[in-house]
Write an enzyme that holds these catalytic residues in place. Structure first.
Site, PDB file in Angstrom:
ATOM      1  N   HIS A   1      -3.676  -5.297   0.683  1.00 56.71           N
ATOM      2  CA  HIS A   1      -3.100  -5.687   1.975  1.00 56.71           C
ATOM      3  C   HIS A   1      -3.159  -7.202   2.169  1.00 56.71           C
ATOM      4  O   HIS A   1      -4.166  -7.730   2.663  1.00 56.71           O
ATOM      5  CB  HIS A   1      -3.857  -5.007   3.120  1.00 56.71           C
ATOM      6  CG  HIS A   1      -3.604  -3.556   3.236  1.00 56.71           C
ATOM      7  ND1 HIS A   1      -2.647  -3.014   4.075  1.00 56.71           N
ATOM      8  CD2 HIS A   1      -4.181  -2.502   2.603  1.00 56.71           C
ATOM      9  CE1 HIS A   1      -2.651  -1.695   3.968  1.00 56.71           C
ATOM     10  NE2 HIS A   1      -3.574  -1.362   3.080  1.00 56.71           N
TER      11      HIS A   1
ATOM     12  N   CYS B   1       0.828  -1.210   0.000  1.00 51.35           N
ATOM     13  CA  CYS B   1       0.000   0.000   0.000  1.00 51.35           C
ATOM     14  C   CYS B   1       0.861   1.258   0.000  1.00 51.35           C
ATOM     15  O   CYS B   1       1.423   1.623  -1.027  1.00 51.35           O
ATOM     16  CB  CYS B   1      -0.965  -0.025   1.185  1.00 51.35           C
ATOM     17  SG  CYS B   1      -2.360   1.111   0.992  1.00 51.35           S
TER      18      CYS B   1
ATOM     19  N   GLU C   1      -1.808  -8.973   4.378  1.00 51.61           N
ATOM     20  CA  GLU C   1      -1.770  -9.357   5.794  1.00 51.61           C
ATOM     21  C   GLU C   1      -3.125  -9.292   6.491  1.00 51.61           C
ATOM     22  O   GLU C   1      -3.339  -9.913   7.540  1.00 51.61           O
ATOM     23  CB  GLU C   1      -0.754  -8.477   6.549  1.00 51.61           C
ATOM     24  CG  GLU C   1      -1.243  -7.103   6.974  1.00 51.61           C
ATOM     25  CD  GLU C   1      -1.433  -6.120   5.822  1.00 51.61           C
ATOM     26  OE1 GLU C   1      -2.017  -5.046   6.055  1.00 51.61           O
ATOM     27  OE2 GLU C   1      -0.981  -6.407   4.697  1.00 51.61           O
TER      28      GLU C   1
END
Length: 355
Positions: free
Chosen positions: A282, A169, A284
């Site tokens: 993202h 990001c 994660e």
């Protein structure tokens, strides 16, 4: 004497008769069962020539104790609820868990540390991760630190030291500015708090990229199901990306996505000559963040997180760096404690705060 007298143990039958008669009835079956059971052996009970455990040795040129350095971000990750000190920085715990889930440990690269200390930490790690965040001003200490680390990553690889970098990001946005040498190259998009699909570019070659190990059915679902989480208001369109010679010669566009206004932006890139991967999304969050109800948590979404983490760590295992164990222990993120911030609803469930 009748059978009723036998089974009631009455009459001339003694107490011991009641014990041995059932045993005689059972004996043929019990013996047969015992023979069957005696034929079931554990592997360690087999004759030596029949027991050959398979324990393949590790590939000697791979490192099975990799360390990933994660760069901290300005602020406390909780809108100053934890600390508003000027030198405060944080790492969302989801990035740490992301790395650990694939078999690596983490050393925090605290961006306010001296350049000397940061460079020393870079000699203890086998790869680097730039997190998401909000500091995309293109100036200041944080931006300068990202630039210095990125330069060091390229130098290590140019020197024959395989050294991967993940930029997520904000991390990708900053690399876009650095590589293009244009701090105004980013564009506005409406992709805050949005789950989306990924669309592979026509000529994208996924061999050697983060997507190489994805099962074919999961790759297909990435294009049809909203399996990745977006949370940004800046990015770059494919047209502007390709128009910048520095960007298009350094990175290959792997995927694009569309924002809430149906505007297309670059969502995944891979360096053409370096183990550098950039995500506008993202990877994660699917497995390790819960603040937003829009974060996908399906089994397919969790697989996306796991495959992305596995690729980073598999690249880090190729590193030739073998740091001293004690120096690693002294610098691991285990020396710090995460703070639970999920109840505050500020975007992260847990953060590591450095002051």
């Amino acid at each position: 004497m009748g059978n009723d007298a036998v089974w009631s143990c009455s009459g001339s039958f003694s107490f011991w008769s009641c014990l041995w008669i059932p045993l005689l009835i059972c004996l043929p079956k019990c013996v047969g069962l015992g023979k069957a059971q005696s034929q079931i052996l554990l592997p360690t009970q087999l004759p030596h020539h029949r027991y050959h455990p398979s324990c393949p040795s590790h590939t000697p040129n791979l490192y099975y104790r990799p360390i990933i350095g994660i760069l901290s971000h300005p602020g406390d990750g909780a809108s100053a609820l934890l600390s508003n000190a000027p030198n405060t920085s944080y790492i969302a715990a989801s990035y740490v868990k992301f790395v650990e889930s694939a078999g690596a440990r983490v050393i925090p690269l605290i961006y306010t540390e001296s350049q000397e200390k940061l460079l020393k930490k870079l000699d203890l790690v086998n790869g680097v991760l730039f997190t998401g965040g909000s500091d995309n001003s293109g100036s200041g200490l944080y931006f300068e630190t990202v630039g210095r680390i990125f330069k060091k990553v390229l130098e290590k690889n140019d020197g024959g030291h395989h050294f991967p970098l993940y930029a997520t990001c904000l991390g990708l946005e900053l690399l876009t500015m650095i590589v293009s040498q244009d701090n105004n190259i980013l564009e506005e998009f409406s992709a805050r708090d949005q789950a989306s699909t990924l669309h592979f570019t026509k000529n994208a070659n996924i061999n050697g990229t983060v997507f190489q190990r994805f099962p074919p059915d999961l790759l297909k679902k990435l294009t049809t199901d909203c399996l990745v989480m977006q949370n940004h208001h800046l990015g770059i369109s494919p047209g502007r990306f390709l128009d910048n010679e520095k960007l298009s010669s350094f990175f290959e566009i792997l995927t694009t996505s569309k924002d809430q206004d149906d505007k297309e932006y670059v969502s995944t890139v891979q360096s053409r000559n370096y183990p550098v991967t950039g995500f506008q999304w993202h990877p994660e969050k699917n497995a390790f963040e819960w603040a937003s109800p829009r974060i996908p948590h399906t089994e397919d979404a969790i697989q996306v997180t796991q495959h992305a983490a596995n690729f980073l760590v598999s690249e880090a295992r190729k590193s030739i760096n073998r740091p001293l164990a004690q120096e690693v222990l002294d610098n691991l993120i285990y020396n710090y404690s995460p703070t639970y911030t999920g109840k505050a609803g500020r975007g992260f469930d847990e953060v590591y705060v450095f002051t």
